[in-house]
Scaffold this motif. Sequence first.
Motif, short mmCIF file in Angstrom:
data_model
loop_
_atom_site.label_atom_id
_atom_site.label_comp_id
_atom_site.label_asym_id
_atom_site.label_seq_id
_atom_site.Cartn_x
_atom_site.Cartn_y
_atom_site.Cartn_z
N LYS A 219 0.99 -1.14 -0.28
CA LYS A 219 0.27 0.28 -0.14
C LYS A 219 0.75 1.54 -0.21
N ASP A 220 0.62 2.25 1.30
CA ASP A 220 1.17 3.10 1.05
C ASP A 220 2.76 3.39 1.55
N ALA A 221 3.18 2.27 1.70
CA ALA A 221 5.00 2.70 2.95
C ALA A 221 5.39 2.46 1.73
N ALA A 222 6.26 3.09 2.33
CA ALA A 222 7.48 3.94 1.34
C ALA A 222 8.86 2.55 1.54
N TYR A 223 8.86 1.92 2.65
CA TYR A 223 10.02 1.76 3.18
C TYR A 223 9.09 -0.20 3.55
N VAL A 224 10.10 -1.20 3.12
CA VAL A 224 9.63 -2.43 3.61
C VAL A 224 10.57 -3.62 3.91
N GLY A 225 10.44 -3.37 5.20
CA GLY A 225 11.40 -4.19 6.48
C GLY A 225 11.79 -5.72 6.71
N PHE A 226 12.66 -6.56 6.84
CA PHE A 226 12.34 -8.29 6.63
C PHE A 226 13.56 -8.72 7.50
N PRO A 227 13.36 -9.72 7.84
CA PRO A 227 14.47 -10.33 9.14
C PRO A 227 15.59 -10.47 8.30
N ALA A 228 16.42 -10.17 8.76
CA ALA A 228 18.03 -10.58 7.53
C ALA A 228 18.08 -11.96 6.77
N LEU A 229 18.00 -12.36 6.00
CA LEU A 229 17.74 -13.62 5.45
C LEU A 229 17.79 -13.57 3.40
N LEU A 230 17.95 -12.12 3.40
CA LEU A 230 17.17 -12.30 1.86
C LEU A 230 18.35 -12.05 0.38
N GLY A 231 18.87 -13.72 0.73
CA GLY A 231 19.78 -13.85 0.06
C GLY A 231 21.10 -14.58 0.80
#
Lengths: 425, 577
Positions: A219-231
Amino acid sequence: MNSQAPDTIHTELTIIGSGMTGMAAALFAVNRGISTTLIGQHSAMNFASGVMDLMGVHPAGQEWDDPWKALDRVRKDLPNHPLVKVDNLDIENAMEELLGFLKDQALPYHRAARKNINVITSVGTIKKTYAVPETMWNGVVALEKKSPTLIVDLDGMKLFSARQIASSLADRWPDLGHETIVFPGSEALEELHPEHVARALDLSANRVKLANRIKPFVKDAAYVGFPALLGMYSSREAVTELEQLLERPIFEIPTPPVSVPGIRLQETFISGLGKNKLFRTLSTMVTHVKTDSGFTITTGGNTPETIRSKAVLLATGRFLGKGLTASRQGIQETLMDLPVEQPETREEWHRNDLFSPQGHPVNRAGIKTDDHFTPLVPAPEKPVKNLHVAGAILAGSDWMRMKCGSGVAIATAFAAIKAIEKANK
Amino acid sequence: MLKTENPCQKTKKHVLKKPEASVIILSTLIFFMEATVETDVLIIGGGATGTGIARDLALRGITSLLVEKGDINAGASGGNHGLLHSGARYVANDGESARECMEEGKILRQTAPHCIDDCGGMFAAVQGDDENYVGEFQGFCARSGISATPISIETAMEAEPLLSKKLIAAFGVRDGAIDPFMLSLENIAHAKALGSKLLCHTEVVAFEKDNHCITRVWLENIHTHQRFSVDPRQVINAAGAWSGKVDALAGAATEIIYSMGTLLVTQSRMTEGVINRLRPPSNADILVPGGTVSILGTTSIRVNDPDRIRPTVAETDLIVSQGAQMIPTLETTRYIRAYSGVRPLVSQGKGDDRSVSRSFVLLDHQETGLDNFATITGGKLTTFRLMAEKTADLVAARLGNTTPCKTRTEPLPSTQEGKWTEPGIAPRVWMQKPAGKKDRILCECEMIAESTVDALADALEKNGQAPDLLNIGKRSRLGKGPCQGAFCSTRVLAHMYNNGRLSGPDGANELKAFLSERWKGQKPIFWGDQLVQAELTEAMHCGLFDLELTTPDPDKPEPKKVSDSLAKTTRQSERRN
């Protein structure tokens, strides 16, 4: 003698310990033309969150925005702190050289000019640190601006709750949303392990599927945060592609062990250093160090190796790294039985309050050295020539309270290698 | 003695004062207004004795209100070996206690088998122990009617291979292990099922007296500091180590000696049965199995204040070195925690604390001129039922109730309340879950799954207590394994946020409270592997999470802990928003 056996390894420097100190020291050594053998198993870097502290807190409970100002204060108050033995220029050079190497190896780090930065942790606290992997940087910016941000977690990850982070930070960061996503292909799994997800996200197809599941919630989120596991091996590509797919900047949030950014560091060091002909690594434990004219080092395992070395750098860490061991009677250094500076009695090791800002005296116990990181031994014993000690095993620093773990590891490794280089000339 | 015109006999109900309405007061009011049961008896203290009295009275048709300033078994009832004594330990100098233990052991094996591991026991002497005592032991036992069977050294070593090679004599006795938490939780659950009430975190602050009677008791919630009063017909002080303080409040002087004992928990179960050192009672001479662990202790140290006790390094060293004389592996094994309890001993003027009788004392306070007050103190876990019976006899007679005691024969029902304290139960339940059903393990050391945590949290909410980490930990084995709670605490917290039981910024404080509580018992045993684990815990919670730098908002009155009684309604809406 074993040392005369034909398969004996000859090397100028043997580094014992494969944590941040050992890896950094190996980098500084090979960069200075010193042939180096690194021996270590079960690197403590698997436990590292991936963020690098330099100096954050001193005295008890006082946080600093500027790590260098914090260091000035430490220099004044704690003459035995290991970082005090290294001047600011050397600390800066050490950081520069190490972060430059990581950048070249496609694991770039970011930091602010002469300023500590703020990152959010997986339990929703805000932590000050010196440098973070590039994949975490947007989180620093988003937090600074309190931008509308969506935190995502994956169903089956037991140590990371997006809702916990958003709810815990709601007072300070109201525009924080949260969503739990079922990782594509994990529907039947009871639990999800960060290392497995990270490896899956090395593949573009999985990134696309994941992004498709997240899109409806962005939606209108400017950022998306994830747990540190992106690759695992391609974190940069994973983040870049997910940013394109989600059409906005994203970031990783540090997690407790076993932590993917720690494994990335470990793997990056080993593969990057491996390109240098002066570097050799043995994934085993040292069982014995004999000093004569130089050192004879024996390893354990099924095929014990013998190494003849001109110099040794002990970077074996503390209790978790097995550099120190404690019995009811006291604390010992495990490999060479070096004298350990420690509180007089076990009663004094720990305070009654786990979270006492003063920290526990046992964490300042360790090996005392001179300004060249040569261990001090009581008279009449003679100091062992060409032996140096660096990193967490050193006495005088409580890295957990002072937030100086990486700083001590990298700066003391740098100073010790400089001393070894000087002695070689 | 009963007096017909006794003012204590008037019908009573709870009265609430100070209606300056806050939510807490209102919900407390709702509770008391809802309480249609007439509470004849106020019991102070929620240990084995207090909960046992509540059940005993309830079985006679007398309902009670039990108030406890901490949590169930927060005192000595939770800080002991969990030993069901054969009685043989007391045969030399306290024959009465010995006999009581033997008889109570028989009754409890019949009525509460689900709380007991009937593992048997042994008295063992090693080289250097007093051979005269060894020689007289069997005779002492016979004198109290306790069976002690000589065992050959070979047979003893075969049964318990970890015994010292220096073993010189061994006798088999009828010892057992009893789960004190399950026992008390089941006792109070049964009392509640029969109409009695429990209020934890509620402290007695004042008594109002009139004409030989306690007419009103003022109580205070220790978290909210809200006060309210109860007008009971009878008051029982079963506050254990705190009974002297309670008696003093009521104007009765009872001198209690505080004898602190410390115990150590090993990582694994060392022996099949209980091992007692065959010598006059001394330090660290009993090792009791507790499911998957063993418990070694204890010490006896006079302290001044039962509220300020902590196991120390010096005691730990003493216990390990003494215990190792009997079982040498105790020197090298991994310990997972230490804890202390305070034995309430009634002063009789002379001798050291170990020679003070371990038998119990029931004071009817007739001498002090209080007709509706009784204090039960001293004693030991094994004799809790007898203590409850004697107290209930007195109070029932005062109330004119002639129903006899039923706890000698009436089985203690097995409910869900105490179930999760049993080592090994959580994994067994988890293994039985239907195939395909997701139920993640949150505590990997003790195998506690999400469903167990949910069940515990539901039960806590039902009791009007906060379903927080600390309370869940007290009712299960969460955090009691080798990881010291570093990981399971974080996982349970994430789970509580995920299912909406918890919201807002208090998670960090829950983590700190839980880990601090575990730390108390771990500090004295930090060497070897436990120190490595401590370093990892600290690296994670201080090094990474910076929890030592977070400070709870001092202006906030601990919202989650409002918990008690029936603030339940408010707290649920608070937590589920």
